[in-house]
Design a protein around this motif. Structure first.
Motif, PDB file in Angstrom:
ATOM      1  N   UNK A 544     -26.163 -49.440 -31.545  1.00 24.92           N
ATOM      2  CA  UNK A 544     -24.966 -49.604 -30.713  1.00 24.92           C
ATOM      3  C   UNK A 544     -23.994 -48.458 -30.921  1.00 24.92           C
ATOM      4  N   UNK A 545     -23.080 -48.334 -29.970  1.00 21.23           N
ATOM      5  CA  UNK A 545     -22.056 -47.300 -30.024  1.00 21.23           C
ATOM      6  C   UNK A 545     -20.873 -47.777 -29.206  1.00 21.23           C
ATOM      7  N   UNK A 546     -19.728 -47.159 -29.417  1.00 21.32           N
ATOM      8  CA  UNK A 546     -18.529 -47.532 -28.669  1.00 21.32           C
ATOM      9  C   UNK A 546     -17.850 -46.274 -28.150  1.00 21.32           C
ATOM     10  N   UNK A 547     -17.164 -46.424 -27.020  1.00 21.42           N
ATOM     11  CA  UNK A 547     -16.584 -45.274 -26.331  1.00 21.42           C
ATOM     12  C   UNK A 547     -15.203 -44.906 -26.835  1.00 21.42           C
ATOM     13  N   UNK A 548     -14.570 -45.813 -27.587  1.00 19.99           N
ATOM     14  CA  UNK A 548     -13.242 -45.540 -28.133  1.00 19.99           C
ATOM     15  C   UNK A 548     -13.188 -46.026 -29.575  1.00 19.99           C
ATOM     16  N   UNK A 549     -12.408 -45.343 -30.368  1.00 15.87           N
ATOM     17  CA  UNK A 549     -12.272 -45.763 -31.763  1.00 15.87           C
ATOM     18  C   UNK A 549     -11.380 -46.995 -31.887  1.00 15.87           C
ATOM     19  N   UNK A 550     -10.313 -47.042 -31.104  1.00 10.73           N
ATOM     20  CA  UNK A 550      -9.339 -48.125 -31.225  1.00 10.73           C
ATOM     21  C   UNK A 550      -9.369 -49.011 -29.984  1.00 10.73           C
ATOM     22  N   UNK A 551      -8.943 -50.239 -30.164  1.00  9.34           N
ATOM     23  CA  UNK A 551      -8.930 -51.198 -29.060  1.00  9.34           C
ATOM     24  C   UNK A 551      -8.026 -50.707 -27.939  1.00  9.34           C
ATOM     25  N   UNK A 552      -8.587 -50.629 -26.741  1.00  7.16           N
ATOM     26  CA  UNK A 552      -7.819 -50.181 -25.590  1.00  7.16           C
ATOM     27  C   UNK A 552      -7.596 -48.681 -25.529  1.00  7.16           C
ATOM     28  N   UNK A 553      -8.203 -47.918 -26.450  1.00  5.44           N
ATOM     29  CA  UNK A 553      -7.992 -46.475 -26.484  1.00  5.44           C
ATOM     30  C   UNK A 553      -8.786 -45.743 -25.417  1.00  5.44           C
ATOM     31  N   UNK A 554      -8.494 -44.452 -25.292  1.00  5.51           N
ATOM     32  CA  UNK A 554      -9.195 -43.618 -24.308  1.00  5.51           C
ATOM     33  C   UNK A 554     -10.680 -43.550 -24.652  1.00  5.51           C
TER      34      UNK A 554
END
Length: 697
Positions: A544-554
Motif C-alpha cells: 500500500x501507499x498514500x498520496x499525502x503524508x498528513x490527513x487532508x494534505x496535498x
C-alpha cells in the motif's frame, strides 16, 4: 551412526540433499528466500559429523545475528549435537581473543567499549566537529563502515570518495575524528566490536603458534548469509581457514541489503574463482510462500539491472495456491494506517495469530501512524528494535524468581512448574483487557511457551536446564515469540517470516529512499530491500501507499516506481493515473506531468534514473560547468554543517551534477530537475540560482 544419518537426510529435496551430502571441501549453496537454507546448513553439519568427516567440537558455524545463531544452536541440539559452535562473527572472535590474549598481548585483556558515543564525542570536540547526538551517531556509523571495510583514518577521504559515500561532515574532518577516536580508545585500553575482528585476524596472521592451535581445534567452517560479509569479516574467515578449504558458504545475492555498512556479495559471487573445485548447489524451491507471493517476488527482482550470474535464482513455489497479493492506494498516511489496522483485525478474527502478522516499512519514523491505528482497535503490537524482551522489568523479575526456585524446584512437568512460579508475578488464567497489564501478561506467557518448546525437544529438561536456556537466549538476544503484531523496518525483518505481511508507505522518496536517487547501485539495493519484504510473507501479502503524508494534505506523492508492472491491469490503482487526480496546484513535475523525457543534446528518449536526472543520454558528452559544480559542493557542505544534517539531505551528488550541467535560470527550470521538489525549491532555490548567476554573497 548410519541410522542417524539416514534419518537426518530423510525429507530433503534433491537440491538440499546435494548440498548436505557434498564432499568435504569448498561448497557454495546459493539459497533463495524460503528454500530451507537453515535446515540444509544444520543437516550438512550433522551429516559431516555422523559420517565421520569431522567431530562436533571441530565445527564452527557463523552467522550475522544472535537470533540466527540461537536458532542454529536449537536445531543442532534437536539433532543431539551439542559440541558444535554456532555463533556470530563477533561472538566467535571475542571468545577466541579472550583465550589467546595473554600470549598475543601479554597483559590483562582490554574491556569492551561501553560508551562509544562518549568517545566519539570527545574526538569530535577535539576536532572541532559537531557534538550533537545525531551528528555523533552519524560519525560513529561512518567509523564503523571504515573499519569494517579495512580503511584507516589516513585512507578514509580517498576511500569515501571512491565509494561515493555521503559523509556526515567533510571527509578530512571525519578522518580526524576517526583518528582521535582510535587514539582515545587505545589510551583507555578498550576494544570496540570491530577491534574484536581486527585483533583476532592479527593474532592468527602474526603468531604461527596461535594459528596452529586454533586450526587444530576448528577444522570445518560454515558461513550463513555470506552475501552480507564485510572485508573485515572475510579477513577473519581467511585467517581461520589458513590454506585449508573445508568451508561451506550459504547466501543469496538477491538479499544483499547492507552495502551501506560495508557488506558485499562479491565473495559469494566469486567463490568458484577462489575455489575452482567447489561444489555449487542452487536452492530454488520455495517452501515458505504461496505461488502467488513467489510470483510477485520473482517479478520484483527480475526487473533489477545487470544481475550477476550468481544472483539469478528464480523461486519456484511449493505450497498450495493462496490469495493474490493486495494493492491499495490511500489519500493519506492516517487512512493507510487505519485500513491496515482494519485488515489486521479481519485476519485475526479469521484465525491468523497476531504474532504471525507484520507491518513493514522503510524507515522507523513510519511506525507511529501504525502504532496509533492498532492501539485504537485495541490490537497489541511489538516494535522490533524497541525495548528488548529480556530487558523488560517483568522478564527480569521472572528470571530472578526462576533462578531462586532452582534450589528447590517444584514437582511436575516443566511447563506447569514455570506457570505456577510466574502466577505471583501476574500470569493469571485469563489475559487482562489491554494496556501495560496485557503486555506484561504476554511476556510471562511467552516464558511458559518457551518451556513447552524446550520440553518438546529435550523431554527430560528440568528447571535448572530451562533457566540455563533462558540465560543463553538472553545473552544471544534470542527472545521467545510474544503475541502481538510486529512493526519493523524492512532491514530489521531480514531473516524473519510471517503468515501475513503488510508492506506500507511504498512511495517514491521512501521506497526507494530519496538519497538513493541518482545512484543506480543504491536504487538496485532498494529494489532488493523490497524483494526481502515480499519474501517475508507466507500467505497474505498487502502492498500500500498514500498520496499525502498528513490527513487532508496535498496529494503530491507518487507510488513507488518498483510497483509499475506489478499491479494487475484491472486494479483501480493501475487504471487511474495520478495526474488526473483533483489536487491543489503545484509545479507540473510534482504532479507527475510529462513523464517522458528527451535528451537535451541528441533528442532521444531518456531511459534510466541518471539520464533522466542529467537530461542527457549516458553516451552524450557532459557539458558540466566544473567551477559551478565546485561552488555548489562547497555551498552544500556549509549548509549541511549549519543545519547539522548529512550533505545528501540538501542535494545528492547527482542533483548537483545535473544543476551544473543544465544551469537552470529560474525556479521553474530548477524544479524541473528530478530530485528538486517544492520543499527543496523553497529552502534552497534562491541560493542555488544565485550561485548559478554568480550573484552569491
Amino acid at each position: 551412526m548410519a541410522g542417524a544419518d539416514s534419518t537426518l537426510l530423510s525429507g530433503l529435496d534433491p537440491d538440499q540433499l546435494a548440498a548436505v551430502t557434498a564432499p568435504r571441501g569448498p561448497v557454495c549453496v546459493l539459497a533463495g528466500a524460503g528454500t530451507g537454507k537453515t535446515r540444509t546448513i544444520v543437516s550438512r553439519i550433522g551429516h559431516l559429523i555422523h559420517s565421520g568427516h569431522v567431530s562436533a567440537g571441530q565445527v564452527l558455524a557463523v552467522t550475522f545475528t544472535s537470533r540466527a545463531a540461537g536458532e542454529m544452536r536449537t536445531r543442532l541440539r534437536g539433532l543431539d549435537i551439542h559440541a558444535a559452535q554456532a555463533r556470530t562473527f563477533h561472538s566467535a572472535a571475542l571468545r577466541q581473543l579472550r583465550y589467546f590474549w595473554p600470549r598475543v598481548v601479554g597483559d590483562a585483556p582490554w574491556d569492551l567499549v561501553d560508551a562509544k558515543l562518549r568517545l566519539v564525542g570527545q574526538a569530535a570536540h577535539r576536532a572541532h566537529a559537531s557534538t550533537e547526538r545525531d551528528a555523533l551517531r552519524d560519525l560513529a556509523t561512518e567509523i564503523e563502515w571504515a573499519k569494517s571495510s579495512l580503511i584507516t583514518p589516513a585512507d578514509y577521504p580517498a576511500a569515501a570518495e571512491h565509494a561515493r559515500r555521503d559523509p556526515p561532515a567533510a571527509a578530512e574532518l571525519v578522518a580526524k575524528v576517526y583518528a582521535g577516536y582510535e587514539a582515545l580508545k587505545n589510551e583507555a585500553r578498550q576494544l570496540d566490536f570491530d577491534d574484536l575482528l581486527l585483533h583476532t585476524a592479527a593474532a592468527l596472521e602474526e603468531h604461527a603458534e596461535v594459528a596452529e592451535e586454533f586450526r587444530e581445534r576448528y577444522r570445518c567452517f560454515v558461513v550463513d548469509e555470506y552475501q552480507d560479509v564485510t572485508p573485515l569479516q572475510q579477513r577473519v574467515l581467511d585467517a581461520w581457514l589458513g590454506r585449508r578449504d573445508d568451508l561451506t558458504v550459504v547466501g543469496d545475492a538477491n538479499q544483499t541489503i547492507y552495502s551501506f555498512a560495508g557488506a558485499s556479495p562479491r565473495p559469494l559471487l566469486e567463490f568458484t574463482r577462489r575455489f575452482p573445485e567447489a561444489v555449487v548447489v542452487r536452492l530454488e524451491r520455495d517452501y515458505r510462500s504461496t505461488p502467488e507471493v513467489v510470483t510477485l517476488a520473482n517479478q520484483v527482482i527480475s526487473a533489477a539491472r545487470d544481475r550477476p550470474a550468481g544472483s539469478r535464482l528464480r523461486l519456484v513455489g511449493q505450497r498450495p495456491k493462496g490469495p493474490d497479493p493486495r494493492f491499495a492506494e490511500h489519500a493519506d498516511e492516517p487512512a493507510e494506517a487505519a485500513a491496515v489496522a482494519a485488515r489486521v483485525h479481519e485476519l485475526h478474527e479469521a484465525g491468523t495469530p497476531l504474532s504471525e502478522i507484520a507491518v513493514l516499512f522503510r524507515i522507523n519514523a513510519q511506525s507511529e501512524a501504525y502504532e496509533q491505528a492498532l492501539a485504537e482497535l485495541d490490537i497489541p503490537y511489538l516494535v522490533r528494535g524497541g525495548e528488548r524482551f529480556f530487558a523488560r522489568q517483568e522478564v527480569r523479575q521472572a528470571m530472578a524468581a526462576l533462578r531462586t526456585a532452582c534450589g528447590n524446584p517444584p514437582d511436575g512437568e516443566l511447563p506447569g512448574a514455570v506457570r505456577e512460579l510466574l502466577k505471583p508475578l501476574g500470569l493469571v488464567d485469563e489475559p487482562p483487557s489491554g494496556g501495560s497489564a496485557r503486555e506484561k501478561w504476554e511476556s510471562l506467557l511467552a516464558l511458559v511457551e518457551l518451556a513447552e518448546e524446550l520440553t518438546s525437544t529435550v523431554p527430560e529438561a528440568d528447571l535448572p536446564r530451562y533457566v540455563a536456556e533462558l540465560e543463553q537466549r538472553a545473552q544471544a538476544q534470542h527472545p521467545p515469540t510474544v503475541e502481538g503484531v510486529t512493526l519493523a523496518s524492512l532491514h530489521a525483518a531480514k531473516g524473519l517470516e510471517w503468515d501475513a505481511v503488510f508492506l506500507v508507505g511504498l512511495v517514491d522518496g521512501t521506497m526507494p529512499i530519496q538519497h538513493a536517487d541518482g545512484d543506480d547501485a543504491a536504487i538496485e539495493e532498494e529494489r532488493r530491500l523490497l524483494y526481502v519484504g515480499v519474501t517475508r510473507a507466507r500467505e497474505h501479502l498487502s502492498l500500500s501507499w498514500s498520496l499525502s503524508r498528513t490527513e487532508g494534505g496535498a496529494r503530491y506523492r507518487r507510488r513507488s516506481r518498483f510497483l509499475y508492472g506489478l499491479i494487475p491491469e484491472d486494479h483501480p490503482a493501475a487504471r487511474v493515473p495520478l495526474a488526473r487526480r483533483a489536487e491543489p496546484a503545484r509545479p507540473a513535475m510534482a504532479r507527475g506531468m510529462n513523464p517522458v523525457r528527451y535528451c537535451r543534446i541528441c533528442g532521444d528518449k531518456l531511459v534510466g534514473t541518471m539520464p533522466v536526472k542529467l537530461g542527457r543520454c549516458q553516451n552524450c558528452p557532459s557539458d558540466v560547468d566544473q567551477g559551478l559544480l565546485d561552488r555548489l559542493r562547497e555551498w552544500r557542505q556549509e549548509r549541511s554543517r549549519g543545519l547539522r544534517v548529512p550533505a545528501y539531505v540538501i542535494f545528492t551528488d547527482a542533483t548537483l551534477q545535473a544543476i551544473a550541467e543544465q544551469r537552470p535560470a529560474d525556479r521553474a527550470a530548477l524544479v524541473a530537475i528530478p530530485g528538486i521538489g517544492a520543499a527543496k525549491l523553497n529552502n534552497f532555490g534562491a541560493e542555488v540560482l544565485a550561485l548559478i548567476s554568480g550573484d552569491q554573497a
